[in-house]
Write a protein that holds these residues in place. Structure first.
Motif, short mmCIF file in Angstrom:
data_model
loop_
_atom_site.label_atom_id
_atom_site.label_comp_id
_atom_site.label_asym_id
_atom_site.label_seq_id
_atom_site.Cartn_x
_atom_site.Cartn_y
_atom_site.Cartn_z
N SER A 1 0.91 -1.20 0.14
CA SER A 1 0.11 0.16 -0.13
C SER A 1 0.83 1.08 0.10
CB SER A 1 -0.89 0.02 1.17
OG SER A 1 0.05 0.21 2.46
N GLU A 2 0.43 2.29 -0.37
CA GLU A 2 1.10 3.60 -0.33
C GLU A 2 1.54 4.12 0.98
OE1 GLU A 2 0.44 8.58 -1.62
OE2 GLU A 2 -0.51 6.79 -2.66
N LYS B 1 8.51 6.98 -5.07
CA LYS B 1 7.45 5.96 -4.44
C LYS B 1 7.37 4.64 -5.05
CE LYS B 1 3.12 7.13 -5.44
NZ LYS B 1 1.79 7.94 -5.42
N GLN B 2 7.40 4.70 -6.64
CA GLN B 2 7.49 3.31 -7.36
C GLN B 2 8.55 2.57 -7.08
OE1 GLN B 2 7.12 3.97 -11.55
NE2 GLN B 2 7.00 1.84 -11.88
N ALA C 1 8.26 15.46 1.53
CA ALA C 1 7.18 14.64 0.94
C ALA C 1 7.49 14.59 -0.47
CB ALA C 1 5.85 15.18 1.28
N GLN C 2 7.94 15.56 -1.16
CA GLN C 2 8.05 15.64 -2.65
C GLN C 2 9.01 14.64 -3.01
OE1 GLN C 2 6.36 17.35 -4.81
NE2 GLN C 2 7.80 16.40 -6.61
N ASP D 1 5.75 4.86 4.89
CA ASP D 1 6.28 4.69 6.42
C ASP D 1 7.80 4.16 6.00
OD1 ASP D 1 3.97 5.47 7.46
OD2 ASP D 1 3.14 3.34 7.89
N PHE D 2 7.91 3.27 5.24
CA PHE D 2 9.32 2.77 4.96
C PHE D 2 10.24 3.89 4.35
CE2 PHE D 2 12.57 1.02 2.02
CZ PHE D 2 13.17 0.00 2.67
N TYR D 3 9.64 4.79 3.65
CA TYR D 3 10.59 5.64 3.16
C TYR D 3 10.91 6.90 4.30
CZ TYR D 3 11.57 10.51 0.90
OH TYR D 3 12.05 11.47 0.48
#
Length: 568
Positions: A110-111, A531-532, A524-525, A116-118
């Protein structure tokens, strides 16, 4: 064998024990059996047609771009397996892959998980620290009683490895090359019998100039290197010599040789480079071509069309191959004759004297092999350790030569007396004493912090320098400290509520006491941009966990009996 290839001469009994090789092998057998049974329970199958398609798609079995039965059987023979054995193992591998894919299909990320991992991976922290370097502690001299006590507590760490000595004869095929004569008829016969192997795909002879880029280079850096490549291309088109420009500008290993790459087939190069090179004619120079390595300018020197070599073109290659094969046969026959000669006396030296072979003797060596040049020391040692004293080995091949070994002596593993290892024990005692003092001073520093003293105040009182890091992430070396995993883990446990490490943090050369400065969350950016990639990393991790969980469940539900023969 995999560990031998990875660690070479460094592989010894202690490493084999630490890797738990026997347990790993047994676990692999058990896992394969459990998964195969589960696959059958779930009615998974691999059809004959699927097996054929998978095997015929293997590039190693291709000749001139097509599956070759002759090549297939030849390669399997070289690997000491039959088509039946290989096909059975392939069918099972495909079956196990099918059940693994079935398990992994139900896994998703999930996103929220990715974010969270990021955040966890890219959070940054800054700390102050005091370092207690073990090398600053000197004048440590153990008494005889301390030395003996340390030896008694740690004596198993001084256990010697088992060692052997051997005499051996090496018979090198190279020594027989001069005596081999190959007729023109034999060359022609080989050419006729191996026609498929003389077909050549289209090949290109080329040079290139590389303008190197890192895989994660910025768009600005990519464009800057492209402009540089275009400028060099302009100079070439205005008459500059390509090879000289390569020597001057290329950032690849072939630059000093004028960018010369030699002759290559299309599959030898990465796709964008190959597509460009194989679309050009001799003498042409490409526009800049982008690959993972950077930008390339390519000049094609010659285009060699596909086709079959003539007998005349192939003669030198065939003759060399036949000479080498015959020399190897003669060397093996000589080794066999020597082996036969040892039957009467069981003495390698005496038999070698009768046949004119030189006998050499090794010094003591462990399972990592002797210092002698024996082609493959670890395999040489494996053969030697399986012999009884006085026993002569079969003919063995190491590094392209044939060997006969006779074991002359053996020493079992043992714990030496203190006097035999006194200097090593003394060095180990001093190293341990230094660590103990550094750890003790670090612990005392922390006790003062717990008593309410400030970090800088305690450092000044004990005459220690306070150092500060710059920002760093979990997966980065600590600035001015290096790759210290415990330091990093301790730093990320700190906070404004718990500002200092409550235990000394052990490093590679001493102990640290850490004090929290600040923590920064990632932007956040940046997450949106990554993300991918992060989702893919997490997906692989979750798939592995799902597979391991499924295996653990199978083991829990199964009754596994290990016959004693499997432990031998």
């Amino acid at each position: 064998e995999r560990l031998r290839q990875q660690f070479g001469n460094q592989l010894d009994d202690a490493m084999l024990e630490s890797f738990q090789v026997e347990k790993q092998a047994l676990d692999q057998v058990i896992n394969t059996r459990l998964l195969a049974d589960e696959a059958h329970r779930l009615h998974f199958t691999v059809t004959d047609q699927e097996l054929v398609e998978a095997i015929t798609a293997v590039k190693a079995f291709h000749v001139n771009g097509r599956f070759s039965q002759r090549q297939y059987e030849r390669l399997l023979s070289l690997n000491r397996t039959t088509p039946e054995e290989f096909e059975q193992s392939q069918r099972q591998a495909m079956l196990l892959q099918r059940i693994r894919s079935w398990i992994e299909r139900g896994v998703s990320v999930s996103e929220t998980e990715a974010r969270d991992f990021y955040n966890w991976q890219n959070a940054r922290v800054k700390v102050d620290y005091v370092f207690f370097d073990t090398e600053t502690y000197s004048d440590l001299n153990p008494t005889d009683e301390e030395l003996r006590s340390y030896y008694e507590e740690n004596k198993t760490s001084y256990r010697t490895q088992p060692q052997v000595r051997a005499r051996y004869v090496r018979i090198d095929p190279a020594d027989f090359l001069g005596s081999v004569q190959i007729s023109d008829e034999a060359v022609a016969e080989y050419y006729d019998n191996h026609a498929d192997s003389f077909f050549e795909p289209k090949r290109v002879e080329a040079r290139h100039i590389l303008f190197r880029l890192e895989p994660d280079a910025s768009a600005e850096a990519v464009e800057e290197k492209r402009k540089k490549a275009l400028d060099v291309l302009r100079q070439i088109r205005e008459g500059a010599d390509f090879a000289e420009m390569a020597k001057k500008y290329s950032e690849g290993p072939t630059g000093p040789e004028g960018g010369y790459l030699g002759i290559f087939a299309k599959e030898d190069m990465v796709a964008p480079f190959a597509e460009a090179a194989f679309s050009m004619e001799a003498g042409q120079v490409s526009e800049p071509v982008r690959t993972n390595f950077g930008w390339h300018l390519i000049r094609v020197e010659k285009v060699l069309p596909k086709g079959k070599k003539t007998l005349e073109e192939a003669t030198d290659t065939i003759r060399s191959r036949l000479v080498e094969d015959r020399a190897k046969t003669l060397a093996y026959e000589a080794a066999e004759s020597l082996f036969d000669a040892t039957f009467e006396t069981n003495e390698l030296t005496e038999a070698a004297g009768e046949t004119g072979n030189e006998v050499k003797e090794t010094n003591w060596f462990s399972r990592s092999g002797p210092e002698d040049k024996v082609g493959d020391p670890t395999r040489f040692a494996a053969v030697a350790f399986n012999l009884d004293v006085g026993e002569i080995s079969d003919v063995e091949e190491f590094g392209g030569s044939y060997f006969l070994l006779q074991l002359t002596d053996r020493k079992e593993a043992s714990i030496p007396e203190l006097e035999a290892v006194r200097e090593k024990v003394r060095g180990d005692w001093i190293a341990a004493a230094k660590k103990k003092k550094a750890a003790g001073d670090a612990a005392d520093f922390i006790q003062r912090l717990k008593a309410g003293k400030g970090f800088a105040e305690v450092a000044e009182a004990v005459k220690r320098e306070v150092r500060s890091t710059d920002w760093f992430r979990r997966n980065e070396p600590v600035p001015d400290v290096g790759q210290e995993v415990r330091f990093t883990n301790a730093a990320f446990r700190l906070s404004a509520k718990q500002p200092y490490s409550e235990e000394p943090v052990e490093g590679q050369k001493g102990y640290y006491v850490l004090y929290f400065q600040d923590r920064k969350a990632p932007e956040a950016q940046e997450f949106e941009e990554q993300k991918q990639q992060i989702s893919q990393i997490l997906l692989r991790q979750k798939r592995m966990e799902a597979f391991e969980s499924m295996l653990a469940g199978l083991k829990e539900r199964s009754e596994i009996t290990i016959e004693e023969a499997f432990r031998q």
